[in-house]
Design an enzyme around this catalytic site. Structure first.
Site, short mmCIF file in Angstrom:
data_model
loop_
_atom_site.label_atom_id
_atom_site.label_comp_id
_atom_site.label_asym_id
_atom_site.label_seq_id
_atom_site.Cartn_x
_atom_site.Cartn_y
_atom_site.Cartn_z
N PHE A 137 7.16 28.24 -19.55
CA PHE A 137 8.12 28.07 -18.47
C PHE A 137 8.75 29.41 -18.14
CE2 PHE A 137 12.62 27.77 -17.26
CZ PHE A 137 12.51 27.08 -16.07
N LEU B 105 9.03 30.69 -23.36
CA LEU B 105 10.07 30.65 -22.34
C LEU B 105 10.34 32.06 -21.84
CD1 LEU B 105 12.61 28.20 -24.05
CD2 LEU B 105 10.80 27.65 -22.40
N GLU B 106 10.08 32.30 -20.57
CA GLU B 106 10.39 33.58 -19.94
C GLU B 106 11.62 33.36 -19.08
OE1 GLU B 106 9.03 36.17 -20.89
OE2 GLU B 106 7.22 35.45 -21.85
N LEU B 107 12.78 33.79 -19.56
CA LEU B 107 14.04 33.46 -18.90
C LEU B 107 14.62 34.73 -18.26
CD1 LEU B 107 15.28 31.02 -21.67
CD2 LEU B 107 13.86 30.52 -19.66
#
Length: 476
Positions: A196, A219-221
């Protein structure tokens, strides 16, 4: 079954189809992996103009040249690098066997095997790159994949669904389209791995949904990526590069600088030079095709609300251009000087055409402020003082770092890209991306002869067994 689905039941069926095919296929040879990656490369090349047009339409103003550079060429770089390196990455990783079995012919190795079907949830700000860059690693590791483009860029999402459907068997790569409810259903599926890209707030929900099925996640936030402008920096050149970075994609990049820490005595010069250089790159605002617009009215108003909150608090705000509320969604660069800690612009990731400037007396003050915040996706240092650079690097933590520029580290295909803490977990790009989507499986081969009985290591234990074990419990 079609490659594109748009209902929760459709996603469930497509995933079951892929996982069944994965079970039948068994080992995925390097040639098959390369061929699948090449299919993706070919479809991006063949449809690059149409994809650039779709992104321009979705943003209501996004340079075709920028879209081709950022999303098409960026994706092709990841895909081609993986295609060309994957055979070497697939080789068994030999490990040292433990004594004394190593002396008797025991061998150990680690095999990197595909996990199965990978779900990839992209984002609107880089609607191709956040799908196809992780897809490169997923296919390179021998997996199948289902892509979920962002509903905020619907034309691009629909075109991605069409071109994937024209080139791929859905058993290998499929697409799920739809709004946030479809995204929630997507995250709740029992994928073998889930990727995501997006906000920290949504990332928490994605991880919670994945946990119900024990699905591993990447998770790439984002976060508030800081810049430390050291006293040894070339101030004019640093401001030039930062103005260019803030103009890129209208500031709508997860590693865009959010807070600039400047020495107290250089504040006014830094403000003037940032404004000057932003004007140099973007002489006009409203009708400038080189300046990317806010993706929609909601995102524009979100950023404007941060600025309105700062104005109400009496915070100094400098603009690169005279501010005129035109009908479009392009905006000048707004510099917000020393806002209070509880202001909205200090609490939220900006993701738009604004930059906070914080003054500091000592480098330690800037470091302390950075460390008081959630860990960011990126950190930037400008300066020629090697000792100060080391101090910044060793006393902060971020997903990645660029020195004397901004955002460049994310383009390194052979180096991992990812966050830490609230800015994400896991990574893709290069060998580390291959490992992310692989299961590291230890294989230990024992020698034909088992000497443990001769050594007194098997029950019934003799009188010397405990003494023999204790003799090996040492601090050396």
């Amino acid at each position: 079954m079609a490659s594109a689905v748009s209902t929760p039941a459709g996603i469930t069926d497509l995933l079951a189809l892929q996982q069944a095919a994965f079970g039948r296929e068994g080992r995925v040879p390097a040639a098959v992996r390369r061929q699948r990656i090449q299919q993706v490369i070919d479809l991006l090349v063949a449809n690059s103009d149409a994809l650039a047009d779709a992104m321009d339409a979705d943003f209501g103003g996004r340079s075709r040249g920028f879209s081709l550079m950022n999303d098409v060429l960026g994706s092709l770089g990841s895909l081609k690098h993986t295609r060309d390196q994957l055979e070497g990455w697939m080789q068994p990783d030999t490990r040292t066997s433990f004594a004394p079995y190593d002396q008797m012919g025991a061998r150990a190795e680690v095999l990197h095997q595909p996990k199965g079907s990978v779900g990839i949830m992209g984002t609107w700000n880089a609607p191709l790159f956040t799908l196809f860059s992780p897809l490169a690693c997923a296919l390179g590791a021998g997996n199948r994949a289902i892509l979920k483009p962002s509903e905020i860029t619907p034309r691009t999402a629909q075109l991605v669904a069409e071109i994937i459907g024209a080139r791929f068997d859905p058993e290998v790569v499929g697409v799920a389209t739809g709004d946030a409810s479809i995204g929630a259903a997507f995250a709740a599926q029992p994928f073998n791995h889930l990727v995501f890209t997006g906000s920290t707030a949504v990332g928490r929900k994605i991880m919670q949904a994945a946990a119900a099925n024990l699905v591993p996640v990447t998770l790439e936030l984002g976060g508030k990526s800081p810049v430390v402008l050291g006293r040894s920096a070339d101030l004019n050149e640093a401001c030039r590069r930062l103005a260019l970075a803030k103009g890129t994609n209208g500031g709508q990049i997860c590693i865009s600088p959010d807070i600039l820490y400047v020495p107290e005595e250089t504040l006014e010069v830094a403000i003037a030079q940032l404004k000057q250089h932003f004007n140099q790159y973007y002489p006009g605002i409203e009708d400038n095709p080189d300046l990317v617009a806010a993706v929609n009215d909601n995102h524009l108003q979100r950023v404007e609300s941060y600025l309105a909150d700062a104005r109400e608090r009496g915070v100094r705000i400098e603009s690169s251009h005279p501010e005129q509320a035109g009908p479009g969604r392009r905006r000048p660069l707004r510099l917000v000087v020393n806002p209070p800690a509880d202001s909205l612009i200090m609490q939220e990731e900006i993701f738009g055409s604004a930059l906070v400037i914080q003054t500091y007396a000592q480098t330690a003050d800037a470091i302390a402020d950075i460390n008081a915040r959630p860990r960011p996706l990126a950190l930037y240092y400008f300066g020629l003082d090697a000792a100060e650079e080391t101090t910044v690097l060793e006393n902060t933590l971020s997903g990645g770092v660029t020195i004397n520029d901004a955002m460049m580290h994310a383009a390194m295909h052979e180096a991992p890209f990812g966050g830490v803490g609230c800015s994400g977990l896991g990574h893709y790009h290069g060998y580390e991306g291959f490992l992310e989507f692989s299961h590291a499986r230890t294989v230990y081969r024992v020698p034909e002869h088992d000497p443990r009985a001769e050594w007194g290591m098997l029950p019934p234990y003799g009188e010397h067994f405990e003494a023999m074990i204790k003799a090996q419990i040492t601090s050396e």
